[in-house]
Design a protein around this motif. Structure first.
Motif, PDB file in Angstrom:
ATOM      1  N   PHE A   1       0.609  -0.881   0.048  1.00 11.07           N
ATOM      2  CA  PHE A   1      -0.162  -0.258   0.271  1.00 11.07           C
ATOM      3  C   PHE A   1       0.682   1.342   0.392  1.00 11.07           C
TER       4      PHE A   1
ATOM      5  N   ILE B   1      -6.951   1.383   9.067  1.00  5.07           N
ATOM      6  CA  ILE B   1      -6.239  -0.221   8.891  1.00  5.07           C
ATOM      7  C   ILE B   1      -7.653  -0.630  10.047  1.00  5.07           C
TER       8      ILE B   1
ATOM      9  N   LEU C   1      -8.017   0.008   4.598  1.00  3.68           N
ATOM     10  CA  LEU C   1      -7.594  -0.701   3.937  1.00  3.68           C
ATOM     11  C   LEU C   1      -8.131  -2.125   5.308  1.00  3.68           C
TER      12      LEU C   1
ATOM     13  N   ILE D   1      -4.977   7.191   6.375  1.00  5.84           N
ATOM     14  CA  ILE D   1      -5.780   5.825   6.073  1.00  5.84           C
ATOM     15  C   ILE D   1      -5.721   4.921   6.826  1.00  5.84           C
TER      16      ILE D   1
ATOM     17  N   GLU E   1      -9.634  -2.547  -0.336  1.00  6.69           N
ATOM     18  CA  GLU E   1      -9.410  -1.463  -0.026  1.00  6.69           C
ATOM     19  C   GLU E   1     -10.420  -0.933   0.003  1.00  6.69           C
TER      20      GLU E   1
ATOM     21  N   LEU F   1      -4.074  -8.219   3.472  1.00  6.93           N
ATOM     22  CA  LEU F   1      -5.330  -7.597   3.169  1.00  6.93           C
ATOM     23  C   LEU F   1      -5.895  -8.146   2.031  1.00  6.93           C
TER      24      LEU F   1
ATOM     25  N   ARG G   1      -3.346  -5.884  11.871  1.00 10.41           N
ATOM     26  CA  ARG G   1      -3.011  -5.192  11.816  1.00 10.41           C
ATOM     27  C   ARG G   1      -1.435  -4.579  12.228  1.00 10.41           C
TER      28      ARG G   1
ATOM     29  N   ARG H   1      -9.081   6.640   2.759  1.00  9.87           N
ATOM     30  CA  ARG H   1      -9.346   5.298   2.554  1.00  9.87           C
ATOM     31  C   ARG H   1      -8.455   4.337   3.679  1.00  9.87           C
TER      32      ARG H   1
END
Length: 497
Positions: A276, A286, A468, A284, A478, A475, A294, A466
């Motif tokens: 990413f 997670i 993830l 961003i 997204e 992952l 994570r 964004r």
């Protein structure tokens, strides 16, 4: 006093030296009730509950349990009265097993004082299965994640079969699935007549679970409301004494050049093929279930976990990060999820903790420039609104939320290019959360690339550009925050189920 009242606290006062922590506080708990206790960090919630469980003695006031006035001497006495607490900060011994921790101080024995490990293992499985948790009773607690340790803490409290159960931030380290399992147990306990004091900063939980809410502000009792008769805005106003404004402050930032790029990152155990990028001024999030990887992404990027494969780029240049000092040198900061064990030196002062990463740069030959240090610390305390008597106070004396702000201040003082925040608002009140969100916005405005790991889906949705989503070390997808929902995140986090 109604016959159904389990606990009645009246006129409770407590001071530590010249500081009045509680002033004429009242609180009551009925059988079969879930009663939320709320207030900003430092409002006196934990102190009040420590008085109820015998950790502190009140300077004034009365406590009645099941209609009888009592003077609670110590935690053992509280337990004998049917009062148990699940602390916000983990009180487990890392070197002992799950079963040994669960029954610490209440060990099952056979014969001449020998431990009955068979019974302890069996009961451990029973209590954990009630929470829908599968853990090996012989696993060392130090090898488990923070979320798993939190579930052991909850199981230990349940094992006491208490009439009064105090839960201090019980979901702070849990995922949505684990929270659902815990809520099921809490509702069963309520149906069985157990009175539960629920201390949390998560407003969604309070309104979904609780029957009444009592609010403290600056050590004073503000009032009690039935959940059905109040609103989030009113509760916030009771807590902070003012309108809070937007819960997640709006952020208008133009994203700059790519600041962090990760290609096919792997640690050989927990994460695999993670790729990413984050641009300057971008935030961003997670998300993912506990154990999805994570935190391992953050620890590997920061050099705490060994990297088995993949490449890391900062501002377009490949960097080799083998240890945290390498990450710091490249402008990468990391706020860990466990502030006590990994984020702070508890015996040091607020000042020393804030400037610890800067000591090599603040003076010649390792001598700290006192004037520069004092000015920096004062700015950090003011900017983050850290509630402390002074900068020389030991950081362990602060409330959990203010300790978290000290951890943030430590990394902000380094002016990072990339900042990774793992559960940055855990244990922080709603006013403090709003302040941290403003700080994140300011970091983005200043061109920092921000990565936020959070178990609170509303938070992930509210602060990210964004998102993830992790699933079993990879992952899963997204999402643009503008198009994402809690349901779409959970769909990816559970592998599409």
């Amino acid at each position: 006093m109604r016959l159904s009242t389990l606990v009645e606290m009246r006129g409770i006062a407590k001071s530590f030296g010249p500081v009045n922590v509680l002033k004429d506080v009242a609180f009551s708990l009925a059988a079969g009730e879930i009663h939320a206790l709320m207030g900003e960090n430092g409002a006196g919630k934990s102190t009040l509950m420590k008085i109820l469980t015998g950790l502190y003695r009140a300077d004034a006031g009365q406590i009645a349990v099941a209609g009888e006035t009592v003077s609670i001497r110590d935690p053992k006495h509280a337990e004998s009265l049917g009062i148990a607490i699940m602390h916000q900060e983990l009180n487990l011994i890392p070197e002992l097993t799950v079963a040994e921790n669960l029954f610490l101080g209440r060990e099952k024995t056979v014969g001449a004082g020998l431990l009955d490990m068979g019974t302890m293992r069996r009961l451990s499985r029973e209590y954990l299965s009630r929470l829908a948790v599968e853990l090996d009773p012989d696993a060392e607690v130090g090898s488990l994640s923070i979320g798993q340790q939190q579930m052991i803490e909850i199981a230990r409290a349940l094992s006491l079969n208490a009439r009064v159960l105090i839960m201090d931030e019980p979901t702070a380290a849990l995922t949505e699935r684990e929270i659902d399992a815990l809520f099921k147990v809490i509702r069963e306990l309520r149906a069985d007549g157990v009175g539960i004091v629920y201390v949390s900063h998560r407003m969604e939980e309070i309104f979904a679970l609780c029957d009444r809410i009592s609010v403290l502000r600056d050590g004073e009792f503000v009032g009690t409301e039935r959940i059905a008769d109040t609103s989030l805005d009113h509760v916030v106003q009771m807590m902070v004494g003012r309108e809070l404004g937007e819960r997640f402050p709006k952020r208008e930032v133009s994203h700059g050049a790519e600041r962090l790029r990760v290609e096919h990152l792997s640690d050989g155990r927990h994460i695999e093929d993670i790729s990413f990028s984050v641009r300057a001024g971008e935030v961003i999030g997670i998300a993912g279930l506990m154990g999805a990887g994570r935190t391992e992404i953050a620890r590997t990027l920061f050099g705490l976990n060994k990297r088995a494969g993949g490449r890391i780029f900062v501002d377009g240049a490949e960097v080799k990060i083998g240890k945290p000092s390498d990450a710091i040198a490249y402008g990468v900061g990391f706020v860990t999820e466990d502030r006590k064990a990994q984020g702070l030196v508890l015996e040091m002062s607020v000042r020393e903790n804030i400037t610890l990463p800067l000591v090599p740069t603040m003076g010649r030959t390792g001598i700290v420039a006192k004037g520069e240090e004092k000015s920096l610390v004062a700015r950090c305390i003011d900017m983050l609104k850290i509630r402390t008597r002074d900068a020389e106070l030991e950081v362990k004396s602060l409330s959990g939320g203010n300790q978290q702000k000290v951890v943030l201040a430590k990394w902000l003082s380094l002016k990072p290019r990339v900042l990774i925040l793992d559960e940055p608002t855990r244990g922080v009140d709603i006013g403090g959360k709003a302040e941290i969100y403003q700080i994140i916005n300011q970091l983005a405005f200043d061109g920092v690339a921000v990565v936020v790991i959070s178990s609170e889906l509303p938070e992930v949705l509210g602060i990210s550009d964004r998102i993830l989503v992790m699933h079993e070390g990879r992952l899963a997808g997204e999402l643009a925050a503008a198009d994402a929902t809690q349901e779409s995140i959970m769909h990816l986090a559970t592998g599409g189920y």
